[in-house]
Scaffold this motif. Structure first.
Motif, PDB file in Angstrom:
ATOM      1  N   LEU A 209       0.854  -1.182   0.000  1.00 59.79           N
ATOM      2  CA  LEU A 209       0.000   0.000   0.000  1.00 59.79           C
ATOM      3  C   LEU A 209       0.892   1.234   0.000  1.00 59.79           C
ATOM      4  CD1 LEU A 209      -2.687  -0.844   2.737  1.00 59.79           C
ATOM      5  CD2 LEU A 209      -3.019  -0.890   0.252  1.00 59.79           C
ATOM      6  N   THR A 210       0.680   2.121  -0.951  1.00 64.82           N
ATOM      7  CA  THR A 210       1.380   3.397  -0.961  1.00 64.82           C
ATOM      8  C   THR A 210       0.489   4.426  -0.271  1.00 64.82           C
ATOM      9  OG1 THR A 210       2.528   2.901  -3.027  1.00 64.82           O
ATOM     10  CG2 THR A 210       2.378   5.206  -2.388  1.00 64.82           C
ATOM     11  N   VAL A 211       0.971   4.966   0.853  1.00 64.02           N
ATOM     12  CA  VAL A 211       0.227   5.958   1.613  1.00 64.02           C
ATOM     13  C   VAL A 211       1.062   7.227   1.641  1.00 64.02           C
ATOM     14  CG1 VAL A 211      -0.917   6.509   3.784  1.00 64.02           C
ATOM     15  CG2 VAL A 211      -0.757   4.126   3.040  1.00 64.02           C
ATOM     16  N   GLY A 212       0.471   8.344   1.205  1.00 63.16           N
ATOM     17  CA  GLY A 212       1.247   9.570   1.143  1.00 63.16           C
ATOM     18  C   GLY A 212       0.399  10.803   1.362  1.00 63.16           C
ATOM     19  N   VAL A 213       1.093  11.919   1.581  1.00 59.21           N
ATOM     20  CA  VAL A 213       0.443  13.218   1.725  1.00 59.21           C
ATOM     21  C   VAL A 213       1.311  14.254   1.035  1.00 59.21           C
ATOM     22  CG1 VAL A 213      -0.614  12.580   3.935  1.00 59.21           C
ATOM     23  CG2 VAL A 213       1.570  13.799   3.924  1.00 59.21           C
ATOM     24  N   ILE A 214       0.698  15.374   0.656  1.00 55.79           N
ATOM     25  CA  ILE A 214       1.455  16.465   0.054  1.00 55.79           C
ATOM     26  C   ILE A 214       0.922  17.787   0.564  1.00 55.79           C
ATOM     27  CG2 ILE A 214       0.018  16.738  -2.027  1.00 55.79           C
ATOM     28  CD1 ILE A 214       2.798  16.945  -3.552  1.00 55.79           C
ATOM     29  N   MET A 215       1.836  18.732   0.740  1.00 54.44           N
ATOM     30  CA  MET A 215       1.506  20.035   1.326  1.00 54.44           C
ATOM     31  C   MET A 215       2.541  21.042   0.830  1.00 54.44           C
ATOM     32  SD  MET A 215       1.052  20.753   5.445  1.00 54.44           S
ATOM     33  CE  MET A 215      -0.050  19.342   5.621  1.00 54.44           C
ATOM     34  N   GLU A 216       2.214  22.316   0.904  1.00 52.78           N
ATOM     35  CA  GLU A 216       3.147  23.324   0.438  1.00 52.78           C
ATOM     36  C   GLU A 216       4.461  23.254   1.212  1.00 52.78           C
ATOM     37  OE1 GLU A 216       1.849  27.309   1.130  1.00 52.78           O
ATOM     38  OE2 GLU A 216       0.974  26.835   3.079  1.00 52.78           O
ATOM     39  N   LYS A 217       5.551  23.540   0.507  1.00 54.70           N
ATOM     40  CA  LYS A 217       6.874  23.534   1.120  1.00 54.70           C
ATOM     41  C   LYS A 217       6.940  24.566   2.242  1.00 54.70           C
ATOM     42  CE  LYS A 217      11.736  24.486   0.031  1.00 54.70           C
ATOM     43  NZ  LYS A 217      12.661  25.023  -0.990  1.00 54.70           N
ATOM     44  N   GLY A 218       7.732  24.236   3.267  1.00 52.91           N
ATOM     45  CA  GLY A 218       7.887  25.140   4.396  1.00 52.91           C
ATOM     46  C   GLY A 218       7.068  24.743   5.597  1.00 52.91           C
ATOM     47  N   ARG A 219       6.298  23.654   5.479  1.00 47.92           N
ATOM     48  CA  ARG A 219       5.478  23.173   6.590  1.00 47.92           C
ATOM     49  C   ARG A 219       5.823  21.710   6.859  1.00 47.92           C
ATOM     50  NH1 ARG A 219      -0.162  26.411   6.480  1.00 47.92           N
ATOM     51  NH2 ARG A 219      -0.176  25.423   8.532  1.00 47.92           N
TER      52      ARG A 219
END
Length: 390
Positions: A209-219
């Motif tokens: 299972l590939t589990v991931g998240v993405i958010m703006e850089k700097g956090r």
């Protein structure tokens, strides 16, 4: 003596290998320079949109791990619902080591030469060609070079790519139990995250299972917390972690170059990706294919600049506007996915049949975006300058 090549491709990911395949298929003498060796792991969700699957299937047997018909949507873990595609599948899921290896073999079959463990240290060019200097001092000379070594690579700096949007993606590959495989087979989860513009995903790939998240850089701390909470909320905290990695996605500014003289950049090296979803494989395969064809068959290398501007830049501008709406109104987007119109647009995007730029040209959509406060960047900058808030 080192031969003089028609095309030197730097980087053997999807963009570079698509470029090598396209150029070699036209009879060009092509060398691919890859710093690592295939198969190698790459942090990536591995979701192939319909356009990527079609383009790849014409050239190779795509190593699909799962085919997706169901999408579960959540809003920071709440308000879950699942939609099912009544027609053809929405996504094909691959592991990047398998996928890139298959593309590598296809490029070799087309006639390209792939050199692995070839680290590029410098580029120079003149009116006749490009000289690529490798680690250790050896050089490779080609009429044209195509950079596909990522957004932090040497070719991106050589061309002068300017990045407007940068995001941090964190991902874990988990060993799937038998129950996990039954629960997730044919279904992915998309979670609209706790920070504006962020989201998380679960992509099943047979025994992983590939589990991931993405958010703006700097956090970074917020991104790590989101991933940890996401995994725990899904009941997956006890699974064996096979790989734990992160990467930055960098999206180009609208006026950024994609070529400098005889050096073209494609995929991540050019900052080509969809700004809202941060999907990059379809952009890599398309831009790489165009770069390879133009490098092999034309002295007018500026044709590559034009095709990127005409076919990809409008979609990127539209995606950036939609990211702005998503950041302000995630709950509205979540509700839209439950509607017939929203689901039709989403499935069209997944299958490569829906144009964000085309949708945003519709008067009703433009009126809705104005109401929500999303304006084109050039209009927003002009307004900021007028009121002194820029």
């Amino acid at each position: 003596m080192e031969p003089v090549w028609d095309v030197a491709v730097i980087g053997a990911g999807p963009a570079g290998l698509a470029a090598a395949h396209a150029a070699a298929s036209q009879g060009a003498r092509v060398v691919v320079l890859e710093r690592a060796a295939h198969p190698r792991y790459k942090t990536c969700g591995g979701g192939l949109l319909g356009s990527s699957l079609r383009l790849s299937s014409e050239r190779l047997a795509v190593p699909v791990r799962d085919t997706i018909t169901d999408i579960t949507f959540t809003l920071d873990g709440r308000r879950a619902f699942t939609r099912t595609s009544a027609g053809e599948p929405l996504l094909a899921l691959v592991r990047r080591d398998d996928f890139d290896q298959a593309w590598c073999e296809a490029a070799v079959r087309a006639g390209a030469t792939v050199r692995q463990h070839a680290q590029v240290r410098a580029l120079t060019q003149d009116e006749h060609g490009v000289t690529v200097t490798l680690d250790g001092g050896a050089t490779v000379t080609a009429r044209v070079a195509i950079g596909a070594d990522g957004s932090a690579g040497i070719t991106s700096r050589h061309v002068g790519v300017v990045f407007e949007q940068q995001d941090l993606g964190l991902e874990v590959e988990l060993a799937a139990t038998r129950a996990d495989r039954e629960r997730w087979r044919g279904r992915v989860l998309l979670d609209w995250g706790p920070v504006p513009g962020s989201y998380g995903w679960v992509f099943p790939k047979d025994d992983e299972l590939t589990v991931g998240v993405i958010m703006e850089k700097g956090r970074g701390a917020d991104t790590k917390r989101y991933l940890r909470d996401f995994v725990e909320r899904l009941g997956l905290a006890g699974r064996a972690v096979l790989r734990d990695s992160g990467h930055l996605t960098r999206c180009r500014a609208a006026a950024s170059p994609v070529r400098h003289g005889r050096v073209l950049v494609a995929g991540d090296a050019a900052g080509l990706l969809e700004p809202w979803t941060r999907e990059g494989i379809s952009y890599a395969l398309r831009s790489g294919t165009w770069a390879g064809r133009i490098a092999a068959g034309s002295e007018d290398l500026s044709a590559y600049d034009r095709i990127v501007a005409e076919r990809l830049q409008p979609e990127m501008i539209a995606g950036r506007r939609l990211l702005g709406v998503f950041g302000r109104y995630p709950s509205m987007l979540h509700t839209a996915m439950s509607s017939a119109l929203g689901w039709r647009a989403f499935t069209g995007f997944c299958r490569g049949e829906f144009s964000m730029a085309g949708a945003l040209r519709r008067p009703a959509v433009q009126a809705a975006l104005r109401l929500l406060g999303s304006r084109p960047a050039q209009v927003r900058r002009a307004a900021d300058q007028r009121d002194g808030s820029g």
